[in-house]
Design an enzyme around this catalytic site. Structure first.
Site, PDB file in Angstrom:
ATOM      1  N   SER A 255     -28.688 -10.558  29.127  1.00 16.48           N
ATOM      2  CA  SER A 255     -30.070 -10.119  29.029  1.00 16.48           C
ATOM      3  C   SER A 255     -31.356 -11.063  28.794  1.00 16.48           C
ATOM      4  O   SER A 255     -32.214 -10.621  28.849  1.00 16.48           O
ATOM      5  CB  SER A 255     -30.364  -8.681  28.256  1.00 16.48           C
ATOM      6  OG  SER A 255     -29.831  -9.316  26.931  1.00 16.48           O
TER       7      SER A 255
ATOM      8  N   SER B 240     -25.367 -11.966  26.207  1.00 18.36           N
ATOM      9  CA  SER B 240     -26.667 -12.184  26.558  1.00 18.36           C
ATOM     10  C   SER B 240     -27.219 -13.608  26.395  1.00 18.36           C
ATOM     11  O   SER B 240     -28.334 -13.776  27.029  1.00 18.36           O
ATOM     12  CB  SER B 240     -27.623 -10.822  26.030  1.00 18.36           C
ATOM     13  OG  SER B 240     -26.910  -9.990  26.915  1.00 18.36           O
TER      14      SER B 240
ATOM     15  N   LYS C 122     -37.405 -14.113  23.286  1.00 21.42           N
ATOM     16  CA  LYS C 122     -37.067 -12.926  24.185  1.00 21.42           C
ATOM     17  C   LYS C 122     -37.853 -11.783  23.796  1.00 21.42           C
ATOM     18  O   LYS C 122     -37.966 -11.426  22.618  1.00 21.42           O
ATOM     19  CB  LYS C 122     -35.426 -12.637  24.106  1.00 21.42           C
ATOM     20  CG  LYS C 122     -35.058 -11.544  24.893  1.00 21.42           C
ATOM     21  CD  LYS C 122     -33.636 -11.469  24.736  1.00 21.42           C
ATOM     22  CE  LYS C 122     -32.862 -10.349  25.481  1.00 21.42           C
ATOM     23  NZ  LYS C 122     -31.482 -10.065  25.117  1.00 21.42           N
TER      24      LYS C 122
END
Length: 470
Positions: A152, A176, A77
């Site tokens: 996210s 997330s 990420k």
């Protein structure tokens, strides 16, 4: 090649060790899948095929440096510092930022021999359950391009679900890694904060986010999530939140000594009928495996959610205020909406913040006392499956359910600092994945993963149709 990239990470590693496939061949298969699907999914923030090929060639030429993940193609990420790759947290304010040093967990990935494919897209500053920003644009769900893969860690979940990555790393302060796993039909773990070191995450997991936040593994099977957890967890002597806990491998007999409490909703926000069915199916699978599974719902859930709002929404906005001051015209609509939510609440006074901090410890203690008889919980990940881009309100059983209420189910366990795994179990009428959440007490991550593995064996990953198409 589709079959190869959709195999579990553990199976890909077996093939590499048996030399039935080379690192270069495995990398090339992932490159082909990325080139085929990423133009429609937009999961990557930074990907360079030639850089991947160069890494793979070097690894094939140096087999003596093998580690437990040697040659495995993974993603990270773009909020976790990865030296040489864009880690801009989805913001124009950070455009072009490339860290010079790895986060501790990325350094461990490299030391284990993983081949890094690139970094993945996220909402601006991570403050949304949908992945979209002005810098890299919107990421779509491989099950339905009109829907979000969540946030996210939405770019990460989309890449893994579609076979563009064997496994990877996300982060979670309010769901997330869990909501994206639920939305895209993969597995994930939000570990106890510090079990996987957080140093190098951007923004730093400090203040209330040292309790709420954690870097977590994501993959298509719980076995692969466990492989990443075992490889990457461990004490970081420079991290005050990193506990010196030795890894464990609980046997099935030990797992069965834990009574599992399950609940289908919190009596405040309804869930879809298919979500209820998924919880019931997972509960039955655990009973069939010899577990004692009983209805149980902690009484502190709504108080935990309210504290999460104070710390994540209000304190989160306060943390970002210095960085965005005078630059609001450059912010993504999705982050502006987060700020709007924060600013609609009365400002926190120093006394209110201090009282909330004290309440955090007291409420965690009360919840843990309730969990003595039910040290493992089974519950929903969200009220609904993946929503359409931009949707923010839904009707369930005649009741309107708004954005943050639909995803409250993950927030409780960030406040509790408890490990929580997600496993795909059911399907919506549209064929969308529905995951369930398996939660254990803080520091008992291996218990959560062990129980989740039983559920995963009964149901498990199914690839989205677009990942299979030639």
């Amino acid at each position: 090649m589709n079959d190869l990239v959709l195999m579990p990470a553990a199976r890909q590693l077996e093939m590499l060790r048996a030399r039935s496939v080379s690192i270069e061949e495995l990398a090339e298969a992932h490159i082909a899948q990325i080139k085929r699907l990423n133009p429609r999914l937009n999961a990557f923030a930074d990907f360079d095929a030639e850089r991947v090929r160069a890494q793979a060639a070097q690894m094939d030429a140096s087999p003596q440096s093998r580690g437990p993940l040697f040659g495995l193609p993974v993603t990270v990420k773009s909020s976790i510092a990865t030296a040489g790759y864009k880690c801009e947290i989805g913001s124009l304010l950070n455009k072009g930022d490339v860290p010079r040093e790895d986060a501790v967990v990325v350094a461990r990935l490299r030391a284990a021999g993983a081949l890094i494919l690139g970094t993945t897209n996220c909402p601006e500053f991570l403050m949304a359950y949908e992945t979209d920003n002005l810098l890299h644009g919107r990421t779509s769900n491989p099950w339905d391009l009109d829907r979000t893969p969540g946030g996210s860690s939405g770019g990460e979940s989309a890449a893994i679900a579609a076979g563009m990555s064997a496994a990877g790393l996300g982060s979670d302060s309010g769901g997330s890694v869990r909501l994206p796993a639920h939305f895209t039909g993969i597995c994930s773990l939000k570990p106890t904060p510090g079990r996987i070191p957080g140093a190098g995450h951007m923004p730093p997991c400090v203040g209330p986010f040292s309790t709420l936040g954690a870097i977590g593994p994501m993959a298509r099977t719980i076995g692969d999530v466990l492989l990443l957890f075992r490889t990457l967890s461990g004490h970081d002597p420079n991290d005050p939140n990193s506990p010196p806990i030795a890894p464990r491998t609980p046997k099935i007999e030990e797992l069965r000594t834990h009574t599992i409490g399950f609940f289908e909703d919190d009596a405040l926000a309804p869930v879809t009928a298919e979500t209820r069915a998924a919880i019931q199916s997972a509960a039955q699978a655990l009973r069939d495996a010899g577990f004692r599974v009983e209805p149980f719902r902690p009484r502190t859930l709504e108080q935990l959610r309210k504290l999460w709002t104070k710390f994540f929404v209000q304190c989160g906005a306060m943390f970002y205020e210095p960085a965005i001051r005078g630059k609001r015209e450059q912010l993504s609509p999705i982050f502006a909406a987060f700020l709007g939510s924060a600013e609609s609440l009365p400002p926190l006074s120093a006394a209110e913040l201090l009282n909330a901090w004290a309440e955090l410890d007291l409420l965690r203690a009360r919840t843990l006392e309730e969990l003595r008889d039910y040290p493992v919980l089974l519950c929903p990940v969200a009220s609904i499956p993946a929503w359409r881009h931009g949707e923010r309100v839904w009707t369930i059983d005649g009741q309107h359910v708004e954005y943050l209420d639909a995803v409250r189910h993950t927030q409780w366990f960030n406040v509790l600092a408890a490990p929580a795994a997600v496993v795909p179990v059911g399907r919506s009428p549209e064929g969308l994945p529905i995951g369930v959440q398996i939660v254990a007490r803080p520091f008992e991550d291996e218990i959560a993963l062990g129980v989740a593995g039983i559920v995963d064996a009964a149901f498990g990953y199914r690839p989205p149709p677009m990942a299979l198409a030639q």
